[in-house]
Design an enzyme around this catalytic site. Structure first.
Site, PDB file in Angstrom:
ATOM      1  N   THR A 177      49.397  31.038  65.867  1.00  0.00           N
ATOM      2  CA  THR A 177      49.680  31.460  64.355  1.00  0.00           C
ATOM      3  C   THR A 177      50.438  30.191  63.567  1.00  0.00           C
ATOM      4  O   THR A 177      51.146  29.757  64.282  1.00  0.00           O
ATOM      5  CB  THR A 177      50.783  32.747  64.274  1.00  0.00           C
ATOM      6  OG1 THR A 177      49.796  33.950  64.359  1.00  0.00           O
ATOM      7  CG2 THR A 177      51.187  32.790  62.919  1.00  0.00           C
ATOM      8  N   GLY A 207      48.856  42.391  61.803  1.00  0.00           N
ATOM      9  CA  GLY A 207      50.059  42.312  62.679  1.00  0.00           C
ATOM     10  C   GLY A 207      51.466  41.853  61.930  1.00  0.00           C
ATOM     11  O   GLY A 207      51.501  42.556  60.862  1.00  0.00           O
TER      12      GLY A 207
END
Ligand code: ASP
Length: 310
Positions: A177, A207
């Site tokens: 990420t 998420g």
């Protein structure tokens, strides 16, 4: 009061193998350069974090934009959030499948919508209505990820899944990420985070990354924060806001970032990483995974690495 600008970026926290360190460092340095170009000409922190994140979304090294992990159905589903510390305005997108740069759509939401968060098709429709072209999902998929999913699913079919769900996270599995936090010359801070989520995630799973206060947060009265790692534990602790609160209580970003990692591990056995920046320009960078790609720049100093010791 004019302030010296600061920019910090990360490219994910995980057990990055030696042979991938270089690509990650190149990626975070490119992102740093793009964001810094905005800050050095006096541009807003919000633009700087957007531009830095776009560079990493476009870089297939990272789990963001094209080249992201595939979900259980073999599709890319992306989440992103951007937040302005001066106004507390935010824009988020979740589970989008046809946007190359979800952070661009998030920014449009922040700037042009009375709403804060759009998901799926509605987010894509908002993006097209605001001049952002859609792509095909297959344009976001690369062979490396097709192979990674195939291997993961073959292995998973062989082993019984663990009863507490810990098989969702293995520190050696890539978690790249991306995120950025910035302070501009006007003294405003901003944060952005963008992700393809976790490998083999269920379709529709969201998420921490794009949830306000979990994977991203910015408030001029406390700090700008971007997190990475196993999203389910992070969101249970609302970790980005938890960290910002430590700073408004008078603690330094460096200490608060490390404390956030301790809290994540101790409270929910979570793994991840965090970057933090306060409005006075102090930074914090921490992770409890073996590695996390990071880079920062101030008017006096620039540095990057794949590990950060407390
Ligand atoms: N936090 C992300 C998620 O759970 C993954 C990551 O940071 O790499 O979706």
């Amino acid at each position: 009061m004019p302030t010296d600008p600061v920019l910090v970026v990360h490219g994910g926290a995980w057990a990055m193998p030696d042979d991938m360190v270089e690509a990650h460092l190149r990626g975070v340095n490119n992102a740093l350069a793009a964001g810094w170009r905005v800050l050095e000409r006096g541009g807003p922190a919000l633009d700087a974090v957007e531009e830095a994140v776009v560079i990493m979304e476009d870089d297939e090294t990272f789990d963001a934009g094209r080249g992201s992990f595939l979900n259980r159905d073999g599709r890319v589903q992306l989440d992103a959030l951007i937040m302005d510390g001066a106004t507390l305005r935010a824009g988020g997108v979740g589970c989008v499948e046809r946007l190359r740069n979800p952070v661009r759509a998030a920014r449009k939401i922040l700037s042009e919508s009375p709403h804060v968060y759009f998901v799926g098709e509605g987010a894509e429709r908002f993006a097209t209505e605001h001049g952002i072209p859609l792509c095909e999902n297959k344009e976001l998929i690369i062979p490396r990820e097709v192979e990674r999913l195939r291997e993961y699913q073959a292995e998973a079919a062989q082993r019984a899944s663990s009863p507490d769900g810990n098989d969702l996270f293995a520190p050696h599995i890539s978690h790249d990420t991306v995120g950025a936090v910035a302070l501009d010359r006007d003294g405003n801070i901003a944060a952005a985070t963008s992700t393809g989520g976790t490998l083999n995630k269920a379709p529709g799973r969201l998420g921490d990354s794009s949830l306000i206060g979990c994977g991203c947060y910015a408030d001029n009265l406390s700090a700008a924060v971007s997190t990475t790692g196993w999203g389910e534990p992070i969101m249970k602790l609302v970790l980005a806001k938890w960290t910002a609160d430590r700073i408004s209580a008078g603690n330094l970003p460096e200490w608060s970032a490390q404390e956030a990692m301790n809290y994540l591990k101790q409270r929910v056995n979570g793994h991840g990483g965090i970057i933090v920046l306060d409005p006075t320009g102090h930074i914090g960078i921490a992770h409890n995974t073996p590695r996390m790609a990071w880079a920062y720049k101030t008017v006096k100093k620039e540095d990057a690495g794949a590990e950060r010791s407390a």
